[in-house]
Design a protein around this motif. Structure first.
Motif, PDB file in Angstrom:
ATOM      1  N   LYS A 200       0.926  -1.254  -0.024  1.00 38.29           N
ATOM      2  CA  LYS A 200      -0.002   0.130   0.172  1.00 38.29           C
ATOM      3  C   LYS A 200       0.998   0.988  -0.053  1.00 38.29           C
ATOM      4  CE  LYS A 200      -4.542  -1.434   1.982  1.00 38.29           C
ATOM      5  NZ  LYS A 200      -4.218  -2.836   2.538  1.00 38.29           N
ATOM      6  N   ILE A 201       1.932   1.118   0.761  1.00 37.06           N
ATOM      7  CA  ILE A 201       2.624   2.274   0.875  1.00 37.06           C
ATOM      8  C   ILE A 201       3.474   2.558  -0.321  1.00 37.06           C
ATOM      9  CG2 ILE A 201       4.624   3.399   2.199  1.00 37.06           C
ATOM     10  CD1 ILE A 201       3.613   2.164   4.568  1.00 37.06           C
ATOM     11  N   ASP A 202       4.049   1.493  -0.861  1.00 36.77           N
ATOM     12  CA  ASP A 202       4.768   1.772  -2.134  1.00 36.77           C
ATOM     13  C   ASP A 202       4.152   2.410  -3.199  1.00 36.77           C
ATOM     14  OD1 ASP A 202       7.278   0.602  -0.913  1.00 36.77           O
ATOM     15  OD2 ASP A 202       6.741  -1.295  -1.756  1.00 36.77           O
ATOM     16  N   ALA A 203       2.946   2.016  -3.537  1.00 38.19           N
ATOM     17  CA  ALA A 203       1.986   2.457  -4.566  1.00 38.19           C
ATOM     18  C   ALA A 203       1.776   3.802  -4.255  1.00 38.19           C
ATOM     19  CB  ALA A 203       0.434   1.787  -4.153  1.00 38.19           C
ATOM     20  N   LEU A 204       1.733   4.263  -3.245  1.00 41.11           N
ATOM     21  CA  LEU A 204       1.656   5.639  -2.859  1.00 41.11           C
ATOM     22  C   LEU A 204       2.988   6.673  -3.165  1.00 41.11           C
ATOM     23  CD1 LEU A 204      -0.909   5.482  -0.035  1.00 41.11           C
ATOM     24  CD2 LEU A 204      -1.493   6.122  -2.165  1.00 41.11           C
ATOM     25  N   ILE A 205       4.044   6.078  -2.970  1.00 45.75           N
ATOM     26  CA  ILE A 205       5.184   6.779  -3.039  1.00 45.75           C
ATOM     27  C   ILE A 205       6.371   6.248  -4.049  1.00 45.75           C
ATOM     28  CG2 ILE A 205       4.915   7.539  -0.384  1.00 45.75           C
ATOM     29  CD1 ILE A 205       7.269   5.362   0.233  1.00 45.75           C
ATOM     30  N   ARG A 206       5.720   5.660  -4.895  1.00 43.32           N
ATOM     31  CA  ARG A 206       6.844   4.988  -5.887  1.00 43.32           C
ATOM     32  C   ARG A 206       7.524   5.941  -6.754  1.00 43.32           C
ATOM     33  NH1 ARG A 206       3.651   0.471  -7.182  1.00 43.32           N
ATOM     34  NH2 ARG A 206       4.893  -0.751  -5.681  1.00 43.32           N
ATOM     35  N   PHE A 207       6.911   6.953  -7.266  1.00 39.59           N
ATOM     36  CA  PHE A 207       7.453   8.274  -8.022  1.00 39.59           C
ATOM     37  C   PHE A 207       8.054   9.163  -7.117  1.00 39.59           C
ATOM     38  CE2 PHE A 207       7.621  11.869 -10.847  1.00 39.59           C
ATOM     39  CZ  PHE A 207       8.053  11.119 -11.926  1.00 39.59           C
ATOM     40  N   LYS A 208       9.417   9.273  -7.266  1.00 37.88           N
ATOM     41  CA  LYS A 208      10.038  10.384  -6.400  1.00 37.88           C
ATOM     42  C   LYS A 208      10.926  11.356  -7.212  1.00 37.88           C
ATOM     43  CE  LYS A 208      11.317   6.102  -4.652  1.00 37.88           C
ATOM     44  NZ  LYS A 208      10.217   5.288  -4.603  1.00 37.88           N
ATOM     45  N   MET A 209      10.889  12.400  -6.829  1.00 40.00           N
ATOM     46  CA  MET A 209      11.453  13.669  -7.269  1.00 40.00           C
ATOM     47  C   MET A 209      12.372  14.731  -6.339  1.00 40.00           C
ATOM     48  SD  MET A 209      10.009  16.054 -10.309  1.00 40.00           S
ATOM     49  CE  MET A 209       8.556  16.656  -9.496  1.00 40.00           C
ATOM     50  N   VAL A 210      13.536  15.078  -6.590  1.00 45.91           N
ATOM     51  CA  VAL A 210      13.983  15.838  -5.888  1.00 45.91           C
ATOM     52  C   VAL A 210      13.993  17.202  -6.520  1.00 45.91           C
ATOM     53  CG1 VAL A 210      16.212  16.472  -4.427  1.00 45.91           C
ATOM     54  CG2 VAL A 210      15.492  14.172  -5.021  1.00 45.91           C
ATOM     55  N   ASN A 211      13.702  18.531  -5.918  1.00 43.96           N
ATOM     56  CA  ASN A 211      13.788  19.700  -6.580  1.00 43.96           C
ATOM     57  C   ASN A 211      14.687  20.649  -5.818  1.00 43.96           C
ATOM     58  OD1 ASN A 211      11.878  19.075  -8.620  1.00 43.96           O
ATOM     59  ND2 ASN A 211      10.877  21.040  -8.357  1.00 43.96           N
ATOM     60  N   MET A 212      15.683  21.377  -6.488  1.00 43.19           N
ATOM     61  CA  MET A 212      16.275  22.483  -5.702  1.00 43.19           C
ATOM     62  C   MET A 212      15.486  23.906  -6.456  1.00 43.19           C
ATOM     63  SD  MET A 212      20.123  21.268  -5.717  1.00 43.19           S
ATOM     64  CE  MET A 212      20.496  19.903  -4.378  1.00 43.19           C
ATOM     65  N   ASN A 213      15.110  24.603  -5.291  1.00 41.39           N
ATOM     66  CA  ASN A 213      14.701  26.061  -5.657  1.00 41.39           C
ATOM     67  C   ASN A 213      15.615  26.865  -5.153  1.00 41.39           C
ATOM     68  OD1 ASN A 213      12.289  24.532  -6.648  1.00 41.39           O
ATOM     69  ND2 ASN A 213      11.402  24.489  -4.432  1.00 41.39           N
ATOM     70  N   PHE A 214      15.643  28.032  -6.228  1.00 43.80           N
ATOM     71  CA  PHE A 214      16.410  29.231  -6.052  1.00 43.80           C
ATOM     72  C   PHE A 214      15.582  30.474  -6.276  1.00 43.80           C
ATOM     73  CE2 PHE A 214      19.583  32.384  -7.363  1.00 43.80           C
ATOM     74  CZ  PHE A 214      20.618  32.080  -6.183  1.00 43.80           C
ATOM     75  N   TYR A 215      15.735  31.406  -5.160  1.00 41.42           N
ATOM     76  CA  TYR A 215      14.882  32.645  -4.963  1.00 41.42           C
ATOM     77  C   TYR A 215      15.894  33.727  -4.904  1.00 41.42           C
ATOM     78  CZ  TYR A 215      11.328  29.210  -3.472  1.00 41.42           C
ATOM     79  OH  TYR A 215      10.564  27.977  -3.656  1.00 41.42           O
ATOM     80  N   PRO A 216      16.141  34.256  -5.927  1.00 46.74           N
ATOM     81  CA  PRO A 216      17.420  35.367  -5.965  1.00 46.74           C
ATOM     82  C   PRO A 216      16.781  36.560  -5.233  1.00 46.74           C
ATOM     83  CG  PRO A 216      16.946  34.543  -8.297  1.00 46.74           C
ATOM     84  CD  PRO A 216      15.832  33.996  -7.407  1.00 46.74           C
ATOM     85  N   THR A 217      17.593  37.403  -4.558  1.00 50.53           N
ATOM     86  CA  THR A 217      17.328  38.626  -3.923  1.00 50.53           C
ATOM     87  C   THR A 217      16.323  39.452  -4.979  1.00 50.53           C
ATOM     88  OG1 THR A 217      19.289  39.585  -4.958  1.00 50.53           O
ATOM     89  CG2 THR A 217      19.261  38.839  -2.453  1.00 50.53           C
ATOM     90  N   CYS A 218      15.429  40.226  -4.544  1.00 52.64           N
ATOM     91  CA  CYS A 218      14.234  40.902  -5.017  1.00 52.64           C
ATOM     92  C   CYS A 218      14.269  42.360  -4.606  1.00 52.64           C
ATOM     93  CB  CYS A 218      13.000  39.990  -4.762  1.00 52.64           C
ATOM     94  SG  CYS A 218      11.537  41.035  -5.797  1.00 52.64           S
ATOM     95  N   PRO A 219      14.389  43.287  -5.681  1.00 48.07           N
ATOM     96  CA  PRO A 219      14.519  44.832  -5.215  1.00 48.07           C
ATOM     97  C   PRO A 219      13.052  45.040  -4.446  1.00 48.07           C
ATOM     98  CG  PRO A 219      14.060  44.685  -7.582  1.00 48.07           C
ATOM     99  CD  PRO A 219      14.235  43.250  -7.116  1.00 48.07           C
ATOM    100  N   ASN A 220      11.845  44.502  -4.787  1.00 43.92           N
ATOM    101  CA  ASN A 220      10.670  44.931  -4.308  1.00 43.92           C
ATOM    102  C   ASN A 220       9.929  43.713  -3.609  1.00 43.92           C
ATOM    103  OD1 ASN A 220      10.919  46.709  -7.108  1.00 43.92           O
ATOM    104  ND2 ASN A 220      10.680  48.004  -5.152  1.00 43.92           N
ATOM    105  N   PRO A 221      10.206  42.975  -2.667  1.00 36.38           N
ATOM    106  CA  PRO A 221       9.555  41.613  -2.604  1.00 36.38           C
ATOM    107  C   PRO A 221       8.090  41.798  -2.091  1.00 36.38           C
ATOM    108  CG  PRO A 221      11.249  42.494  -0.797  1.00 36.38           C
ATOM    109  CD  PRO A 221      11.426  43.394  -1.754  1.00 36.38           C
ATOM    110  N   GLU A 222       7.610  42.904  -1.657  1.00 35.39           N
ATOM    111  CA  GLU A 222       6.462  43.185  -1.408  1.00 35.39           C
ATOM    112  C   GLU A 222       5.467  43.082  -2.770  1.00 35.39           C
ATOM    113  OE1 GLU A 222       7.892  47.325  -2.400  1.00 35.39           O
ATOM    114  OE2 GLU A 222       8.560  45.452  -1.383  1.00 35.39           O
ATOM    115  N   LEU A 223       5.834  43.184  -3.672  1.00 34.69           N
ATOM    116  CA  LEU A 223       5.215  43.041  -5.104  1.00 34.69           C
ATOM    117  C   LEU A 223       5.201  41.791  -5.668  1.00 34.69           C
ATOM    118  CD1 LEU A 223       6.609  46.428  -6.739  1.00 34.69           C
ATOM    119  CD2 LEU A 223       4.488  46.085  -5.416  1.00 34.69           C
TER     120      LEU A 223
END
Length: 363
Positions: A200-223
């Motif tokens: 049951k568990i294998d069926a729910l988690i068989r596909f796996k993916m690692v992401n790396m997310n990068f959020y550069p500095t932003c001059p107007n983060p409030e926007l």
């Protein structure tokens, strides 16, 4: 030749088509956010009025001792109400988590042409994709994020095809986190009154993916936003966030000593902790007992931020539906049976819009 950041087509081609990403744009020297990245007022994050979620992390070491039942209750209560929780003593070495953040910065710090080889449609491997925003061809306002996605099939493929700057650390992180995922799935499935066997568990988690997310500095983060409002489509997400912060989750109901329905809470970074998100798949199979977490990410003007999620989900060919025992108990099914590939297609073919993707499976 630098693009005109005031011209939509020129900016889009530079950032998306040519693979320079948000970082490439920021490296040109920005004094203000380009119009294409300015979010409607209702999508912006009001950091001044957002509350910090002060719930302590769950100590998984205590699952093995006299406090087992209490820790199980903490995990399941969080899954039923918030859709997220943080864990410590999870067996993933803190040194590895720190190294992951370093190699993420190393990957995104490369020259644009080094990263752009992995962009959609051109990547030498279907297991790796580099891109920016979420659905840039469809979004009216782009998200302030670059990313690289690495699909796992087996160790050999990962070491051969994933980017050399981060493949070893990302693979170790994935393999060690899967032990944690399996332990949490046993708790969550068992709490539904169903025997949590391996199949049951294998069926729910068989596909796996690692992401790396990068959020550069932003001059107007409030926007701007780093990632728009959404829930994850899979079973469980494991997330490393750095010390900068910027992850927000929305409360689906009033929770005593936490906050009110509809309120956005910031999830503070805790040294050595991992953030766990409940995904749509668990909400569907639990017939709504568990809640997938609606969340979004802010930007900052002070320092570039990284986060590294692992997404675990069913294979595309897997059919998902509420467990029969729960339908019998509840009297009706709140979700229909769907082939996960169809659910994925609906998810990726639309812009981020809260938990709207879940409507695809609702009865």
């Amino acid at each position: 030749m630098a693009p005109s950041l005031d011209e939509d087509n020129s900016l889009f081609n530079f950032v998306v088509q040519d693979g320079y990403g948000v970082k490439g744009m920021v490296d040109l020297g920005l004094s203000k956010v380009p119009a294409r990245y300015i979010q409607p007022q209702k999508e912006r994050i009001d950091k001044q009025n957002a509350r910090m979620c002060m719930l302590p992390p769950i100590d998984l070491l205590k699952l093995e001792g006299d406090e087992h039942d209490r820790v199980v209750e903490e995990i399941t209560r969080a899954a039923e109400t918030l859709g997220f929780f943080q864990v410590v003593n999870h067996s993933v070495p803190v040194k590895l988590l720190e190294k992951l953040k370093d190699v993420a910065h190393l990957f995104f710090g490369q020259a644009p042409e080094e990263k752009a080889v992995y962009r959609k449609g051109l990547s030498p491997s279907p297991l790796v994709q580099y891109g920016t925003s979420f659905a840039p061809e469809k979004e009216k306002a782009l998200e302030w994020k670059d990313y690289v996605s690495m699909i796992y099939t087996n160790d050999a493929d990962a070491l051969q095809h994933w980017p050399k700057e981060c493949k070893e650390e990302a693979l170790e992180y994935l393999k060690m986190s899967l032990q944690l995922v399996r332990k949490l799935m046993e708790v969550l499935i068992g709490n539904l009154g169903v025997k949590p066997d391996d199949s049951k568990i294998d069926a729910l988690i068989r596909f796996k993916m690692v992401n790396m997310n990068f959020y550069p500095t932003c001059p107007n983060p409030e926007l701007t936003i780093g990632v728009g409002r959404h829930s994850d489509m899979g079973a469980l997400t494991v997330l490393v966030q750095d010390g900068i912060g910027g992850l927000y989750m929305k409360l689906e109901e009033d929770i005593e000593d936490v906050g009110k329905k509809g309120e956005w809470m910031e999830i503070p970074p805790i040294q050595g902790a991992l953030v766990i998100n409940i995904g749509d798949t668990l909400q569907i199979i639990s017939n709504g007992k568990y809640k997938s977490a609606e969340h979004r990410v802010g930007t900052t003007s002070t320092k570039s931020r990284v986060s590294i999620p692992i997404f675990t989900m069913p294979n595309p060919t897997e059919k998902i539906k509420p467990l029969p025992q729960l339908v019998e108990r509840d009297g009706s099914a709140r979700f229909r049976e769907v082939v996960f590939q169809d659910y994925m297609s609906n998810f990726f073919n639309n812009v981020h819009e809260g938990k709207k993707s879940l409507q695809f499976a609702q009865v």
